[in-house]
Design a protein around this motif. Structure first.
Motif, PDB file in Angstrom:
ATOM      1  N   ASN A   1       4.997  -3.075  -2.027  1.00  0.00           N
ATOM      2  CA  ASN A   1       5.708  -4.210  -1.435  1.00  0.00           C
ATOM      3  C   ASN A   1       4.720  -5.180  -0.817  1.00  0.00           C
ATOM      4  OD1 ASN A   1       7.815  -5.816  -0.539  1.00  0.00           O
ATOM      5  ND2 ASN A   1       7.981  -4.721   1.407  1.00  0.00           N
ATOM      6  N   PRO A   2       4.541  -6.321  -1.404  1.00  0.00           N
ATOM      7  CA  PRO A   2       5.273  -6.813  -2.574  1.00  0.00           C
ATOM      8  C   PRO A   2       4.556  -6.533  -3.894  1.00  0.00           C
ATOM      9  CG  PRO A   2       3.992  -8.582  -1.636  1.00  0.00           C
ATOM     10  CD  PRO A   2       3.691  -7.355  -0.805  1.00  0.00           C
TER      11      PRO A   2
ATOM     12  N   ASP B   1       0.291  -4.767  -2.737  1.00  0.00           N
ATOM     13  CA  ASP B   1       0.219  -3.811  -1.632  1.00  0.00           C
ATOM     14  C   ASP B   1       0.747  -2.468  -2.121  1.00  0.00           C
ATOM     15  OD1 ASP B   1      -0.092  -2.670   0.851  1.00  0.00           O
ATOM     16  OD2 ASP B   1       1.753  -3.528   1.692  1.00  0.00           O
TER      17      ASP B   1
HETATM   18 MG    MG Z   1       3.361  -4.895   2.202  1.00  0.00          MG
END
Ligand code: MG
Ligand code: ADP
Length: 702
Positions: free
Chosen positions: A679-680, A694
């Motif tokens: 995320n993302p 990430d």
């Molecule tokens: Mg993140």
């Protein structure tokens, strides 16, 4: 599954009741009474060391004294004696044990339960229960339970984890007019579980559909396999799906997985249709036990009243089968059987002037028409018509159409005459309901069933992955005593599975960071790397779009200072220098390791509001690229990826492939990984792929 043993347990040709009694009020009394009153035709052997005769049957001190064979033994002695009588049953050659006795794992005596099952398995016996009401079978006239009577006969089967509900549902079959051939109380599921009963009922010739009341499954994966291979419809009511009591989770995905979302996914993947409450379980069971699945989306509604027609139209949309207008030839034909002010579109409104004839011809014509995949017939009781007449017209139309591979459901709104007519319809194989909404919902269940059947997909593994490399990273993290993996470590695992991550290198000194930034050849992102700082932005640990040596040095120091202020004792590995990913649409991928179903993958729209919007969807891993594509369409925000408001469509194909690989990763490493988040993940225009910027992996506790 050993069919002979399971048949002995669930369709016994002879029964011993261990702990049988002559004292009214005792369960050992009720079970013998039930066998008598149910009309059981096989031999019954009451076992009681203190009596010679019980309720007219010769009694024996032990099963070992019984002269004939015994298929099943219903056990009602106190829990502490159960292992001993189990051994005697084994010696006697009993096939199955119906352990009605309670006082086992439900009160902390799991040991007695394990012991019983172990002994039973030594002799090849199967154990139903303990802590159950018993079994009911109309086709065997067998009531081996302490429920007072057999259910209304019919084609459905019910398996219930709750004993109290079992007895109550048995009784309510009569007022609900839903017929069952078999009911199985499954209790503590020490041995025979939902999956076993599903497989057995699937081959049972008197069972048409399988209804389940589930509180919790023990082996979710096996249940899914059994359900998937079953050829009969399965409907499940699962209780305990509220968020109350759900454990706190370390990842975004973990916190989104509550409220039974993984159960929802697993049932859908296994082709199991859901029921929302008890009424719905019965209503859907009635339709499933009497009608075939609905193989397409064209639902036609025929009515004599505009009001119920509109209500049913709303329901159809609510339950996922929105109405479409019937084609011109259908409309032209149907217009012949209604006055000027009627409507032949859909709903077909025959108006209050419709009598048996109009109903019959229009139902027969439309049911047989190719365009129609399913038919809901509504009727409002009028002064001019007799509900029974209408019911017979509908039945004659169905028979006259010769159609057997499409479903029909009916709703009559009215008084006692309508009630009687609907009872007649059900007896004649046509499900009928008081509410138009219920009839449409029942039809939707037949549609869901067909859809789930067609959606079953097999997963083909990607062979170009390096599981050993991933496991080496995990072992290294474990050796440091950590469970939360840093972004760098997590990405190393992602890369071993061929997932597209933003290129990231660890820098432990300012100079190193400068050198790595220069090598990146463009703006970079600097991020804190610490197993103690999971949400890096919260700690002031992320700087995007960093350009030039001076900026790198400045933010290197700033991020370190922020991290130390945020968590003074944090173990800091260094600073990640990462290539800056171009702007695109942010989504989230993630996973949990569900207690029942194991690794499950999640997809949703990403960004900081993911936990608020909760626009996510789960699947039990692994999922094929085709199933992943379906996941992308599942969320409310699906149009954003499809190219809403004139935007270029996003690369859904690449995203689906990444999701599929991701699911393989968490499935392969399911013995180690508890939760993950990506995320993302940034999704680009069609053809331009995706980039995971990430990554977070939380390992299981050792
Ligand atoms: Mg993140
Ligand atoms: P965390 O979620 O731990 O706070 P992230 O690595 O997700 O940290 O970074 C925070 C935000 O910074 C991301 O949501 C993203 O918008 C942006 N970001 C992070 N890395 C990159 C990158 N490599 N390229 C572009 N934007 C990034």
């Amino acid at each position: 599954m050993d069919l002979e043993v399971m048949n002995g347990l669930l369709r016994p040709k002879s029964i011993a009741v261990i702990g049988a009694s002559n004292t009214e009020g005792k369960i050992g009394y009720s079970v013998v009474r039930s066998l008598i009153e149910g009309g059981y035709e096989g031999p019954v052997y009451p076992i009681n060391p203190k009596s010679n005769e019980i309720q007219g049957f010769k009694a024996y001190k032990s099963v070992l004294d019984v002269p004939g064979e015994i298929d099943a033994a219903a056990i009602v002695v106190p829990a502490k004696f159960v292992p001993q009588v189990t051994r005697e049953c084994g010696e006697k050659g009993v096939k199955g044990l119906i352990v009605i006795a309670s006082g086992f794992s439900e009160i902390g005596r799991a040991d007695l339960e394990t012991q019983t099952v172990e002994i039973a398995h030594e002799y090849g016996m199967r154990v139903l229960g303990p802590n159950i009401v018993g079994i009911l079978s109309n086709s065997d006239k067998c009531n081996a339970s302490f429920a007072p009577f057999l259910p209304l006969p019919g084609k459905a089967a019910l398996v219930s984890q709750s004993g109290a509900l079992f007895i109550a549902m048995d009784a309510s079959t009569y007022i609900r007019r839903v017929g069952f051939d078999k009911m199985i109380s499954i209790g503590n599921m020490s041995d025979v579980n939902f999956g076993d009963t599903v497989s057995w009922l699937d081959q049972d010739e008197s069972t048409g559909c399988i209804s389940l009341y589930i509180e919790g499954l023990k082996d979710g994966r096996r249940f899914m396999e059994n359900a998937l291979t079953a050829s009969k419809p399965i409907i499940a009511l699962k209780s305990g799906t509220s968020a109350h009591g759900a454990a706190a989770a370390a990842s975004h995905t973990g916190s989104l997985a509550g409220s039974g979302k993984v159960y929802d996914a697993a049932f859908e993947q296994a082709g199991v249709v859901r029921a929302s409450d008890l009424n719905n379980l019965f209503d859907r069971t009635l339709a499933m036990s009497l009608q075939p699945p609905m193989q397409g989306d064209s639902l036609l509604i025929v009515t004599n009243g505009g009001g119920v027609g509109v209500l049913a139209t709303d329901s159809a949309e609510r339950y996922g089968i929105p109405l479409r207008f019937a084609p011109e030839d259908v409309q032209a034909e149907l217009r012949k059987y209604m006055p000027e002010f009627g409507s032949a579109r859909n709903p077909v409104d025959l108006t209050g002037m419709a009598g048996r004839d109009w109903y019959q011809v229009s139902v027969q014509y439309s049911f047989a028409h190719d365009w129609v995949d399913g038919l809901v017939v509504l009727y409002c009781e009028t002064a001019m018509t007799d509900p029974q007449d209408i019911a017979e017209g509908i039945k004659a139309a169905v028979d006259g159409s010769g159609v057997t591979d499409k479903p029909i459901a009916v709703s009559f709104v009215g008084g006692e005459r309508s009630e009687a007519a609907m009872r007649w319809l059900v007896e004649n194989g046509i499900p009928a309901y008081n509410e138009p909404d219920t009839a449409v919902n029942a039809m939707a269940s037949l549609r869901e069933y067909a859809r789930n059947q067609n959606a079953a997909q097999s997963f083909v593994r990607n062979e170009d992955v390096d599981e050993a490399a991933a496991r080496a990273v995990i072992a290294n993290v474990r050796s440091e005593g950590d469970r939360a993996m840093t972004e760098i470590e997590s990405k190393a695992i992602f890369e071993a599975y061929g997932l597209p991550v933003a290129h990231t290198r660890l820098a432990t000194t300012e100079d190193e960071a400068v050198a790595k930034a220069v090598a990146a050849n463009g703006p970079v992102v600097l991020k804190i790397v610490s197993p103690d700082i999971l949400h890096k932005s919260d700690a002031g640990g992320v700087k995007v779009n960093v350009e030039g040596e001076e900026a790198v040095r400045k933010y290197f120091r700033e991020i370190l200072a922020n991290a130390k202020a945020y968590k003074p004792d944090a173990d800091i590995h260094g600073i990640a220098v990462q290539e800056m990913a171009p702007w695109g649409t942010e989504v989230i991928l993630g996973s949990v390791n569900d207690a029942t179903f194991g690794p499950a993958v999640m997809f949703g729209l990403g960004g900081i509001f993911v936990e608020i919007l909760k626009d996510v969807t789960f699947r039990v891993a692994p999922v094929s690229p085709e199933q992943s594509l379906k996941m992308l369409s599942d969320i409310n925000g699906a149009p954003i990826l499809e190219g809403a408001r004139g935007e270029t469509p996003k690369d859904r194909k690449a995203l689906a492939e990444v999701l599929s690989r991701y699911s393989q990763m968490i499935d392969d490493l399911g013995d180690e990984i508890l939760e993950t988040d990506a995320n993302p993940v940034i999704v680009y225009d069609e053809g331009d792929g995706v980039c995971i910027v990430d990554a977070r992996i939380i390992l299981k506790a050792e």
